[in-house]
Design a protein around this motif. Structure first.
Motif, short mmCIF file in Angstrom:
data_model
loop_
_atom_site.label_atom_id
_atom_site.label_comp_id
_atom_site.label_asym_id
_atom_site.label_seq_id
_atom_site.Cartn_x
_atom_site.Cartn_y
_atom_site.Cartn_z
N SER A 122 7.45 -9.33 13.67
CA SER A 122 7.58 -8.74 15.01
C SER A 122 6.43 -7.75 15.20
CB SER A 122 8.91 -8.01 15.13
OG SER A 122 8.95 -6.93 14.23
N TRP A 123 6.21 -7.33 16.45
CA TRP A 123 5.06 -6.46 16.72
C TRP A 123 5.17 -5.11 16.02
CZ3 TRP A 123 0.66 -8.23 17.89
CH2 TRP A 123 0.49 -9.34 18.73
N GLU A 124 6.39 -4.57 15.93
CA GLU A 124 6.56 -3.27 15.25
C GLU A 124 6.16 -3.36 13.78
OE1 GLU A 124 8.95 -4.79 16.94
OE2 GLU A 124 9.84 -3.43 18.42
N ASN A 125 6.58 -4.46 13.12
CA ASN A 125 6.22 -4.66 11.72
C ASN A 125 4.74 -4.93 11.54
OD1 ASN A 125 8.82 -4.23 10.74
ND2 ASN A 125 9.40 -6.36 10.98
N CYS A 126 4.13 -5.61 12.53
CA CYS A 126 2.67 -5.82 12.49
C CYS A 126 1.95 -4.48 12.48
CB CYS A 126 2.22 -6.63 13.71
SG CYS A 126 2.62 -8.38 13.60
N ALA A 127 2.41 -3.57 13.33
CA ALA A 127 1.79 -2.23 13.40
C ALA A 127 1.93 -1.50 12.06
CB ALA A 127 2.42 -1.41 14.52
N LEU A 128 3.12 -1.60 11.43
CA LEU A 128 3.34 -0.96 10.13
C LEU A 128 2.44 -1.55 9.05
CD1 LEU A 128 7.24 -0.61 9.89
CD2 LEU A 128 5.59 1.25 9.95
N LEU A 129 2.32 -2.89 9.07
CA LEU A 129 1.53 -3.58 8.05
C LEU A 129 0.04 -3.24 8.17
CD1 LEU A 129 1.68 -5.60 5.70
CD2 LEU A 129 1.49 -7.45 7.33
N MET A 130 -0.43 -3.04 9.41
CA MET A 130 -1.85 -2.74 9.63
C MET A 130 -2.20 -1.28 9.38
SD MET A 130 -3.16 -4.88 12.92
CE MET A 130 -1.96 -4.25 14.08
N THR A 131 -1.19 -0.40 9.40
CA THR A 131 -1.50 1.03 9.30
C THR A 131 -0.86 1.67 8.05
OG1 THR A 131 0.36 1.50 10.78
CG2 THR A 131 -1.80 1.30 11.79
N VAL A 132 0.45 1.90 8.08
CA VAL A 132 1.14 2.65 7.01
C VAL A 132 0.98 1.96 5.65
CG1 VAL A 132 3.37 3.56 6.23
CG2 VAL A 132 2.81 3.55 8.66
N GLN A 133 1.07 0.62 5.64
CA GLN A 133 1.04 -0.12 4.37
C GLN A 133 -0.35 -0.10 3.72
OE1 GLN A 133 4.31 0.07 4.16
NE2 GLN A 133 4.30 -1.81 3.00
N LYS A 134 -1.37 0.26 4.48
CA LYS A 134 -2.72 0.35 3.90
C LYS A 134 -3.01 1.73 3.33
CE LYS A 134 -5.16 -3.07 6.74
NZ LYS A 134 -5.66 -3.96 5.71
N ALA A 135 -2.21 2.72 3.73
CA ALA A 135 -2.52 4.12 3.39
C ALA A 135 -2.54 4.37 1.89
CB ALA A 135 -1.54 5.06 4.08
N SER A 136 -1.43 4.01 1.18
CA SER A 136 -1.37 4.37 -0.24
C SER A 136 -2.37 3.61 -1.12
CB SER A 136 0.06 4.25 -0.77
OG SER A 136 0.70 3.13 -0.27
N PRO A 137 -2.56 2.26 -0.94
CA PRO A 137 -3.57 1.60 -1.78
C PRO A 137 -4.97 2.17 -1.57
CG PRO A 137 -2.20 -0.05 -0.69
CD PRO A 137 -1.84 1.27 -0.12
N LEU A 138 -5.33 2.46 -0.31
CA LEU A 138 -6.67 2.99 -0.04
C LEU A 138 -6.82 4.40 -0.61
CD1 LEU A 138 -7.14 1.69 3.61
CD2 LEU A 138 -8.53 1.05 1.65
N MET A 139 -5.76 5.20 -0.50
CA MET A 139 -5.82 6.56 -1.04
C MET A 139 -5.95 6.54 -2.56
SD MET A 139 -5.82 9.52 0.34
CE MET A 139 -6.02 11.14 -0.36
N LEU A 140 -5.26 5.60 -3.22
CA LEU A 140 -5.37 5.47 -4.68
C LEU A 140 -6.76 5.00 -5.09
CD1 LEU A 140 -1.89 3.89 -5.54
CD2 LEU A 140 -2.63 6.24 -6.00
N MET A 141 -7.36 4.15 -4.24
CA MET A 141 -8.72 3.68 -4.53
C MET A 141 -9.74 4.80 -4.45
SD MET A 141 -9.48 -0.09 -3.02
CE MET A 141 -8.16 -0.35 -1.87
N SER A 142 -9.43 5.84 -3.64
CA SER A 142 -10.38 6.94 -3.48
C SER A 142 -10.63 7.68 -4.78
CB SER A 142 -9.88 7.92 -2.41
OG SER A 142 -8.76 8.63 -2.88
N TYR A 143 -9.67 7.58 -5.74
CA TYR A 143 -9.86 8.26 -7.04
C TYR A 143 -10.89 7.55 -7.92
CZ TYR A 143 -5.23 10.05 -5.65
OH TYR A 143 -4.18 10.59 -4.96
#
Length: 343
Positions: A122-143
């Motif tokens: 659904s569109w709400e889950n699409c928004a979550l997958l494109m934004t919130v779900q990317k936050a932690s992997p990218l932040m961990l990669m910053s280390y």
């Protein structure tokens, strides 16, 4: 905000999983945060009434479990073979630990699951997958991320795949998916240069992604050819949708141009002009497929079939939210420039 208590609980644990992951001081804690996040998102995705949602949640679960298992295995292996506490870096450490995180965030060439999963949500889950779900992997990669050949190849592949992959798509969800892959490439550049740059880019990108999704959801469009079928009475809705799309593509008068502008300047200052040229060209290609969606409706002589009886959505709250977000998208760059000049 959803009025369903289960959804509110799951969204709370989803965000808490991200916070646990990014605030942890050990890789085991980070892995636990990623798992909390995953276990919260799967029930949000699933819907017994919709077969596509169930299929998408199963695909997502398998891919994320594979990535999480690989990450845990790599971290345990590194701690056993090297140093248990400091995880002393060798030339291959960033590559080994970043690979499962890249799979989690959907960066090319590990993006193969992303379009298929997005298509069933659904569109709400699409928004979550494109934004919130990317936050932690990218932040961990910053280390771990460094400016080296491995990082450059991932950035180039993400930007090129994101640009070329969206050219022959007709589904709005798949177009947003490939755009997200392209933006992931830009975010990796921002991470390699500076964490504060990434924070700015991610905040602006998340705002724009939510704006686009809320505008598209209001218009009830799922495919490109449906954009020409929306009612003439819903002119404001059309305008919101297309200005938000062009802003996400990075067209200069809109807010989406600001983080790209800052990153291009940072790349040139770090003697990365050839890389900057490539990512700008790929960004122009993403802008092309947004214009492909928009131009027919922007034309004065646009046609509309007489049998189009779909009434525009009258949900006042959704309309106000979409209007507020799209006005931020349209006037954000001007506001930022004025504030910067005042101070």
């Amino acid at each position: 905000m959803p009025n369903n208590p289960t959804k509110i609980l799951l969204l709370t644990t989803l965000v808490s999983g991200v916070l646990v992951s990014v605030s942890s001081n050990s890789w085991l804690g980070a892995w636990m945060g990623l798992e909390i996040n995953l276990m919260s998102f799967i029930p949000l995705m699933s819907n017994i009434k919709n077969m596509y949602n169930t299929e998408a949640s199963l695909k997502y679960f398998i891919v994320q479990v594979l990535a999480s298992t690989t990450l845990l295995f790599m971290v345990v292996m590194k701690t056993l073979t090297e140093d248990l506490f400091t995880l002393e870096s060798t030339a291959y450490t960033p590559m080994i630990i970043c690979t499962p995180l890249l799979l989690k965030s959907g960066a090319a060439p590990l993006h193969w699951w992303f379009p298929g999963v997005m298509e069933g949500l659904s569109w709400e889950n699409c928004a979550l997958l494109m934004t919130v779900q990317k936050a932690s992997p990218l932040m961990l990669m910053s280390y771990l991320i460094e400016i080296n050949m491995f990082t450059f190849s991932i950035i180039l592949m993400s930007t090129i795949v994101g640009a070329i992959g969206g050219l022959n798509q007709t589904s709005m969800r798949k177009i947003l998916t490939y755009s997200s892959i392209n933006h992931t490439g830009w975010m990796l550049i921002a991470l390699a240069l500076s964490e504060s740059l990434w924070t700015v880019y991610f905040a602006v990108y998340s705002t724009l992604a939510v704006t686009v999704v809320s505008a598209i959801k209001l218009s009830g469009v799922s495919f490109i050819n449906q954009t020409m079928m929306t009612n003439k009475e819903a002119t404001l809705m059309k305008f919101m949708m297309f200005t938000s799309l062009l802003s996400l593509g990075g067209l200069p008068p809109f807010l989406g141009f600001l983080p790209k502008w800052v990153i291009i300047q940072a790349m040139i200052m770090n003697s990365l002009a050839p890389m900057a040229t490539i990512v700008v060209v790929t960004s122009l290609m993403t802008l092309y497929y947004y214009l492909k969606i928009s131009y027919s409706s922007f034309m004065i002589l646009s046609t509309e079939p007489k049998w189009n009886m779909k009434a525009p959505s009258n949900k006042k709250t959704s309309n106000i939210t979409a209007l507020a977000l799209s006005s931020i998208s349209m006037t954000g760059l001007a506001a930022c420039t004025i504030i910067a000049n005042i101070y």
